[in-house]
Every structure is written in C-alpha cells, then in structure tokens.
Write a protein that holds these residues in place. Structure first.
Motif, PDB file in Angstrom:
ATOM      1  N   TYR A  96       2.934 -29.460 -12.398  1.00  0.00           N
ATOM      2  CA  TYR A  96       2.197 -29.777 -12.358  1.00  0.00           C
ATOM      3  C   TYR A  96       0.616 -29.010 -13.448  1.00  0.00           C
ATOM      4  N   GLY A  97       1.217 -27.247 -12.992  1.00  0.00           N
ATOM      5  CA  GLY A  97       0.418 -27.199 -14.381  1.00  0.00           C
ATOM      6  C   GLY A  97      -0.273 -27.877 -15.886  1.00  0.00           C
ATOM      7  N   VAL A  98       0.830 -28.794 -16.075  1.00  0.00           N
ATOM      8  CA  VAL A  98       0.927 -29.387 -17.619  1.00  0.00           C
ATOM      9  C   VAL A  98      -0.102 -30.324 -16.827  1.00  0.00           C
ATOM     10  N   VAL A  99       0.543 -31.566 -16.404  1.00  0.00           N
ATOM     11  CA  VAL A  99      -1.024 -31.900 -16.111  1.00  0.00           C
ATOM     12  C   VAL A  99      -2.015 -31.481 -15.661  1.00  0.00           C
ATOM     13  N   LEU A 100      -2.474 -30.954 -14.836  1.00  0.00           N
ATOM     14  CA  LEU A 100      -3.757 -30.465 -14.517  1.00  0.00           C
ATOM     15  C   LEU A 100      -4.050 -29.581 -15.932  1.00  0.00           C
ATOM     16  N   CYS A 101      -3.726 -29.037 -16.739  1.00  0.00           N
ATOM     17  CA  CYS A 101      -4.531 -28.604 -18.288  1.00  0.00           C
ATOM     18  C   CYS A 101      -4.497 -29.657 -18.853  1.00  0.00           C
ATOM     19  N   ASN A 102      -4.036 -30.799 -19.088  1.00  0.00           N
ATOM     20  CA  ASN A 102      -3.967 -32.317 -19.954  1.00  0.00           C
ATOM     21  C   ASN A 102      -5.496 -32.909 -19.466  1.00  0.00           C
ATOM     22  N   ALA A 103      -5.075 -32.747 -17.681  1.00  0.00           N
ATOM     23  CA  ALA A 103      -6.858 -33.450 -17.512  1.00  0.00           C
ATOM     24  C   ALA A 103      -7.877 -32.483 -17.980  1.00  0.00           C
ATOM     25  N   ARG A 104      -7.709 -31.614 -17.969  1.00  0.00           N
ATOM     26  CA  ARG A 104      -9.029 -30.787 -18.285  1.00  0.00           C
ATOM     27  C   ARG A 104      -9.431 -30.841 -19.736  1.00  0.00           C
ATOM     28  N   ALA A 105      -7.994 -30.646 -20.911  1.00  0.00           N
ATOM     29  CA  ALA A 105      -8.359 -30.677 -22.170  1.00  0.00           C
ATOM     30  C   ALA A 105      -8.683 -31.933 -22.629  1.00  0.00           C
ATOM     31  N   MET A 106      -8.680 -33.240 -21.948  1.00  0.00           N
ATOM     32  CA  MET A 106      -9.173 -33.981 -22.136  1.00  0.00           C
ATOM     33  C   MET A 106     -10.417 -34.641 -21.664  1.00  0.00           C
ATOM     34  N   GLY A 107     -11.088 -33.964 -20.385  1.00  0.00           N
ATOM     35  CA  GLY A 107     -12.558 -34.066 -19.643  1.00  0.00           C
ATOM     36  C   GLY A 107     -12.547 -32.837 -20.496  1.00  0.00           C
ATOM     37  N   GLU A 108     -12.363 -31.471 -20.863  1.00  0.00           N
ATOM     38  CA  GLU A 108     -13.333 -30.685 -21.181  1.00  0.00           C
ATOM     39  C   GLU A 108     -14.901 -31.247 -21.594  1.00  0.00           C
ATOM     40  N   PHE A 109     -16.023 -31.040 -21.096  1.00  0.00           N
ATOM     41  CA  PHE A 109     -16.890 -31.145 -22.129  1.00  0.00           C
ATOM     42  C   PHE A 109     -18.208 -30.128 -22.346  1.00  0.00           C
ATOM     43  N   GLY A 110     -18.607 -29.243 -22.243  1.00  0.00           N
ATOM     44  CA  GLY A 110     -19.549 -28.636 -22.350  1.00  0.00           C
ATOM     45  C   GLY A 110     -18.642 -27.535 -23.685  1.00  0.00           C
ATOM     46  N   ALA A 111     -17.427 -26.574 -23.367  1.00  0.00           N
ATOM     47  CA  ALA A 111     -17.653 -26.183 -24.209  1.00  0.00           C
ATOM     48  C   ALA A 111     -17.465 -26.809 -25.604  1.00  0.00           C
ATOM     49  N   VAL A 112     -16.642 -27.561 -25.556  1.00  0.00           N
ATOM     50  CA  VAL A 112     -16.617 -29.009 -27.148  1.00  0.00           C
ATOM     51  C   VAL A 112     -17.914 -29.372 -27.441  1.00  0.00           C
ATOM     52  N   SER A 113     -18.600 -29.947 -26.154  1.00  0.00           N
ATOM     53  CA  SER A 113     -20.118 -30.425 -27.104  1.00  0.00           C
ATOM     54  C   SER A 113     -20.687 -29.388 -27.754  1.00  0.00           C
ATOM     55  N   VAL A 114     -20.583 -27.965 -27.252  1.00  0.00           N
ATOM     56  CA  VAL A 114     -21.031 -27.000 -28.339  1.00  0.00           C
ATOM     57  C   VAL A 114     -20.470 -27.336 -30.013  1.00  0.00           C
ATOM     58  N   VAL A 115     -19.785 -26.986 -30.080  1.00  0.00           N
ATOM     59  CA  VAL A 115     -18.936 -27.185 -31.416  1.00  0.00           C
ATOM     60  C   VAL A 115     -18.794 -28.463 -32.098  1.00  0.00           C
ATOM     61  N   SER A 116     -18.934 -29.123 -31.167  1.00  0.00           N
ATOM     62  CA  SER A 116     -18.573 -30.814 -31.863  1.00  0.00           C
ATOM     63  C   SER A 116     -19.239 -31.142 -33.414  1.00  0.00           C
ATOM     64  N   GLY A 117     -20.722 -30.749 -32.786  1.00  0.00           N
ATOM     65  CA  GLY A 117     -21.994 -31.623 -33.649  1.00  0.00           C
ATOM     66  C   GLY A 117     -22.295 -33.325 -33.398  1.00  0.00           C
ATOM     67  N   HIS A 118     -21.767 -33.632 -32.220  1.00  0.00           N
ATOM     68  CA  HIS A 118     -21.065 -35.029 -31.599  1.00  0.00           C
ATOM     69  C   HIS A 118     -21.425 -36.154 -33.180  1.00  0.00           C
ATOM     70  N   ILE A 119     -20.593 -35.866 -34.262  1.00  0.00           N
ATOM     71  CA  ILE A 119     -20.733 -37.022 -35.551  1.00  0.00           C
ATOM     72  C   ILE A 119     -19.715 -38.337 -34.743  1.00  0.00           C
ATOM     73  N   ARG A 120     -20.693 -39.191 -34.033  1.00  0.00           N
ATOM     74  CA  ARG A 120     -19.870 -40.842 -33.770  1.00  0.00           C
ATOM     75  C   ARG A 120     -18.576 -41.376 -34.390  1.00  0.00           C
ATOM     76  N   GLY A 121     -17.960 -41.218 -34.175  1.00  0.00           N
ATOM     77  CA  GLY A 121     -16.207 -41.456 -34.572  1.00  0.00           C
ATOM     78  C   GLY A 121     -15.520 -41.253 -35.244  1.00  0.00           C
ATOM     79  N   LEU A 122     -16.403 -39.381 -34.688  1.00  0.00           N
ATOM     80  CA  LEU A 122     -15.198 -38.821 -35.755  1.00  0.00           C
ATOM     81  C   LEU A 122     -15.301 -37.181 -35.220  1.00  0.00           C
ATOM     82  N   THR A 123     -16.375 -36.626 -34.948  1.00  0.00           N
ATOM     83  CA  THR A 123     -15.977 -35.237 -33.451  1.00  0.00           C
ATOM     84  C   THR A 123     -16.478 -35.939 -32.698  1.00  0.00           C
ATOM     85  N   THR A 124     -16.612 -37.347 -31.638  1.00  0.00           N
ATOM     86  CA  THR A 124     -16.645 -37.610 -30.507  1.00  0.00           C
ATOM     87  C   THR A 124     -15.425 -37.906 -29.690  1.00  0.00           C
TER      88      THR A 124
END
Lengths: 275, 289
Positions: free
Chosen positions: B213-241
C-alpha cells in the motif's frame, strides 16, 4: 538494575546509516541551503517583501481560506465519520473507500475538475449562479478547493475514535434519562474532540501550502484571489529569488509551528483515548 | 436495498437498545446531509473528469492521449516514478527497520523529520532545490561552470518528487512494524538466521501488504505531483512536462476535452490506488477475524 533486554537483531548501522544519509541529502541539505540563502537577505529587504500589501493579501487568503475550509471539514467530516460508523445504508462501503480520493487524486486534476463544475456554466456553478453566488474565480472558489484537499483528514482521524467508543457509557446516560442530543453534547463530543481538533489542524496545515487544486479555480487576481504559494512562483518567474525566498520562509515557519502543534495534539488525542 | 438501521455495539449484537438510536427521520437526514456534502466535493468532481474526458467521443479521447506530447509526458512521468518509488521504498524499509527494531536517542526527532515533507508546501519543496541548484542558487555558478543542468531538467524534477514522496512507505510501515514487535525477528536470529535472511523470511511476509500500500500510494503521488515539479520543470513541452504539467498546459490553451482526457489517466490511477487500499484492508480484516 533490571537486566538489559538483549537485542540480537542486526542491521542497525546499515539501516540507520542509509536512513540518515538519505534524509540528509534529500531533506536536510536543501533546507539548510534555504536557511543560508535566507541569511543572505538583508533584514530591510526581507521586511519589505513580506509586508508588501500584495504579499499580505496572499497570506491572508491562504491562511483565511484554509481556516474556513478546515471549519467546514470539522463539521461535515464529523458528520461523515458518524454516518459511516453508526448507520448502514446502501453504498456505504463505496462511500467509505471514496473518502480517501483527495489523498490519491493529483491536485491538478482536482483543480481543473472543480473549476469546471463550479464555474458559471458548470454543473453546480449554474445553480449557485441562480442564487447570485459566484464560486469560481472568487475567494469562495479557493475555500472549495481547500475543503476538497482537507476532506479525508477529519473523517480518517475521527472515524477510528468513534468506532472504539464504548456504547455502555451512552447506554448508561440514556438510561439515566439523557436525550440523544444531550448524549451527543455531553459524551460523544468530548470523546471525539481531540481527534476532531487534530484532524482539522491536519486539514488546515495541508491547505495552507496547497497549490495545484487552487490555481485553476482561484483566477489568481493579485490582492483578491492570489494564494501565497502562487506568489512564490510568480516571484521566481520574475527572477526575484530573494522575494520568493522571503515569502517561502514565512510559509516554512508556519509549517514548522503547525507540525509541532500537530505532534502535541496527537499526544493529547492518544492520552485521552487511553484515559 | 438494505435499510438504514442503527449499528449495535459490536457486529453480531442483534440490535442496540431503542434509546441509543436516533429517530429514522433524523438518521436519514444526517445520511442525506453527509452524502450531499460528499457529492459536492467528491462524487461530482470525480464524475466530471470522465464526462469531460469523453465529451468529444472515444476517438477524440484516444487521439488526445496518444499525441506525441502526451506520450512524451507519460514516458517522463513513468521514468520519474520508476526511479522515485524504488528509492523511497528502500528508504522506507530502512527507516522503519531502524526505528522499530532498535532503541536510540533522538528517535522521535527522526520520525518528525521523516514526516517533514508532508507539512511543507509543494511549492516550497520545489523552491529549496532552485535555491540550491538554480542559476542564482548556492551551487549554481559551480554547476554552470561544469555544464551540469539540474533545475529545468530531469534531475531537479526527480529530486523534487523524491522529496515530496519520501515519507509514504516509511509512514505506512512504522506503525505496522511497531504493532507487530520484533520478537519473531529475534527468534530467527537466535536460531541462526543472518540479518538478510531474517528480513526476507520473517519481516517481509509480515509487512508485505502494508509495504504494497505504501508503494502504491507513493507511486500515485510521484506520478501526480504538481506544485513541486512545476517549480523545477521549466515547462518545456515534450521535454520536461509530466502528465500533470501537460494537463495544465492543455487546460490553459482551452483544450478542455484533451486536458480532461489526459487527466483521466491519473484519475484511473487514483481509483486503482483506492481499490488496492480497500482490497488490502479487506484482506487484513478477514485474516484477523
């Protein structure tokens, strides 16, 4: 002196070493970096940033809307927990499972969905519109999003306490002539109060820093519907790293205070459960 | 339809004393109010994702999630989760083992420290890495000199995701292993098993459902994380999106149906996570009784 309990299980240095190294690299080092960066800010610069009216407005919104959301969750979370524990109705199991949805659903998905249904033409927004209420792109929209993200916390902290409550006390009270409402106020509410406060504080803490679900529904108007985390990002995009850091330090300090408060509250809950 | 009846003290008791149950009208009003609240904040938003995803038909749905940019976002998200989840799983196991098997000073502080990422705003979680590795960051000049790119690139997004999701497995395992105690491990060691054997043959079978369960939850959050990733991604379409960032891009371009179609992938993941959770709970409850 009592015999010291022998602990033959190995692996202390390996697991402890790995845990500490990992935490240092991932959590401590970056946080220390932030402290160093903050120390590099001049006091005047720091004070100017965090007393800027736009920044103050964003703090007020983030903390105020989180507080309202936590209150809504305190009332309705208690109600949902009560209904799930005490009553049987069709679909109860499914409802119980779905309460955790805000934990698992990515915030961006929640954000676009809430915006769509609460906007003027949306499924719910349409009816609110008839009542003269605008939800999306107003502070109310922020409250709605923050209520969503905090929803499971109260239910999941109150639910186990309600399940473990000893019905004999209630029986005794009602055999002595207490009505249901008196039993609720005098017996149930005091029993669940610590968990209710803990759950609401958890919901509040989560909501204060929330970003993804809010930015879509809020409309992000400076002074009106701009939350503090968004302002951090705005400053970063303007290459105002110092400004972003100053706002973030205040948020981080608030997180630490809340974390300590929650630890204290949890001890209080545990004590009163045992009592 | 099963009627709304009052639940007695423990399952099995025929019915609670009359005085302990509310009037049916009160009972149904409370149930109605709870369901109305949950509808406004949970059920309708959940349904809206799927209705909006399919508003232009199944063909448009398939088209939206198989665009090159969508596929790139899915691949990047899988890559990030594929690295983050195993690392955080090992961390969770090590931390839980250390905390529940041994006595040491500062244990409470360590537990609080592990919880810390939960209470930090996602945006601040991203920001701390910008302050460390960004152009104006502490290590920024050195990284630029050596031509290493962390912020607005994969390493930064990885770090931010690892930070945000590192408590999940540990959080799931610590209470579980605390409740189980380590007597069986001690017995195994006394009988001559080494540490690794003890872990594999004794501990792992005891904690596998909690771990899952911990792994499944961790996976869901890792795939869905928005705020933190948004700050460091630079939003380069097709590359860091990642998928959530791509959802945002589509939404801001008013491509609502496509945005919801991509969002529905993460919603399926969230629903699957909840299903796994209830299966595990159902399993543990039935094996306990």
């Amino acid at each position: 002196m009592a015999l010291r309990r022998h602990r033959p299980v190995p692996g202390f240095s390996l697991t402890m070493g790995f845990t500490l190294t990992y935490l240092s690299l991932i959590v401590l080092l970056p946080l220390a970096g932030m402290v160093v960066k903050t120390a590099g800010l001049s006091w005047g610069e720091f004070a100017r940033t965090i007393t800027d009216p736009r920044v103050i407005a964003s703090y007020r919104l983030s903390f105020g809307a989180s507080f309202v959301g936590a209150l809504v969750n305190a009332v309705f979370g208690l109600l949902v927990a009560w209904v799930l524990v005490r009553y049987r109705f069709p679909g109860r199991k499914l409802v119980d499972v779905l309460v955790d949805l805000p934990f698992a659903l990515p915030t961006a998905v929640a954000g676009i969905s809430l915006t769509t249904i609460y906007s003027e033409n949306g499924w719910i927004g349409r009816w609110l519109q008839l009542a003269g209420i605008r939800a999306a792109f107003t502070p109310l929209g922020v409250v709605i999003a923050l209520t969503f993200v905090g929803l499971p916390f109260v239910v999941r902290t109150v639910q186990p306490v309600l399940e473990d409550l000893d019905l004999e006390v209630e029986e005794a009270a009602s055999s002595l002539g207490a009505g249901r409402w008196q039993v609720f106020r005098r017996i149930l509410l005091p029993a669940v109060l610590p968990s209710l406060v803990t759950g609401s504080t958890l919901a509040f803490a989560r909501a204060v820093g929330e970003y993804g679900s809010v930015v879509f529904i809020s409309g992000n108007m400076p002074m009106r519907t701009e939350i503090a985390p968004l302002l951090i990002i705005t400053k970063l995009e303007q290459y105002d790293t110092a400004g972003a850091t100053a706002i973030a330090v205040v948020m981080l300090a608030a997180s630490f205070v809340l974390l300590l408060a929650i630890n204290g509250l949890q001890q209080w809950s545990r004590r009163s459960t045992w009592a | 339809m099963e009627p709304a009846e009052h639940v007695g003290v423990k399952a099995g008791r025929p019915s609670a004393p009359r005085a302990l149950s509310e009037h049916p009208a009160v009972r149904w009003t409370l149930i109605g109010a709870a369901l109305a609240f949950l509808s406004l904040f949970l059920f309708v938003p959940l349904a809206a994702v799927f209705v909006n995803a399919f508003q232009k038909g199944a063909a448009a749905y398939v088209q939206s999630i198989s665009e090159p940019d969508a596929r790139a976002a899915i691949r990047l998200t899988q890559l990030i989760a594929g690295i983050t989840v195993p690392l955080n799983m090992v961390f969770g196991l090590a931390a839980a083992w250390a905390i529940t098997t041994f006595e040491f000073a500062g244990k409470n502080m360590l537990v609080t420290l592990i919880d810390l990422p939960f209470s930090v705003s996602p945006v601040v979680s991203g920001l701390i890495y910008v302050l460390l590795f960004g152009l104006q960051g502490l290590l920024g000049p050195w990284l630029k000199e050596h031509d290493v790119k962390i912020i607005f690139a994969l390493p930064g997004m990885l770090l931010a995701t690892i930070f945000v999701t590192c408590p999940f497995v540990a959080r799931e395992l610590i209470p579980l292993m605390q409740a189980q105690g380590s007597e069986e491990e001690e017995a195994a060691v006394t009988l001559g098993a080494n540490g690794w054997q003890t872990f594999r043959r004794v501990s792992l079978p005891k904690i596998r459902w909690g771990l899952l369960y911990g792994v499944v939850l961790c996976n869901a959050r890792a795939m869905g994380e928005f705020g933190a990733v948004s700050v460091v991604s630079g939003h380069i379409r097709g590359l860091t999106t990642t998928i959530p960032l791509y959802v945002e891009i589509l939404y801001n371009e008013y491509q609502f149906a496509a945005s919801f179609a991509v969002a529905s992938l993460l919603t399926f993941l969230a629903v699957a996570t909840l299903v796994v959770k209830s299966l595990i709970e159902w399993r543990t409850e039935s094996s306990a009784s």
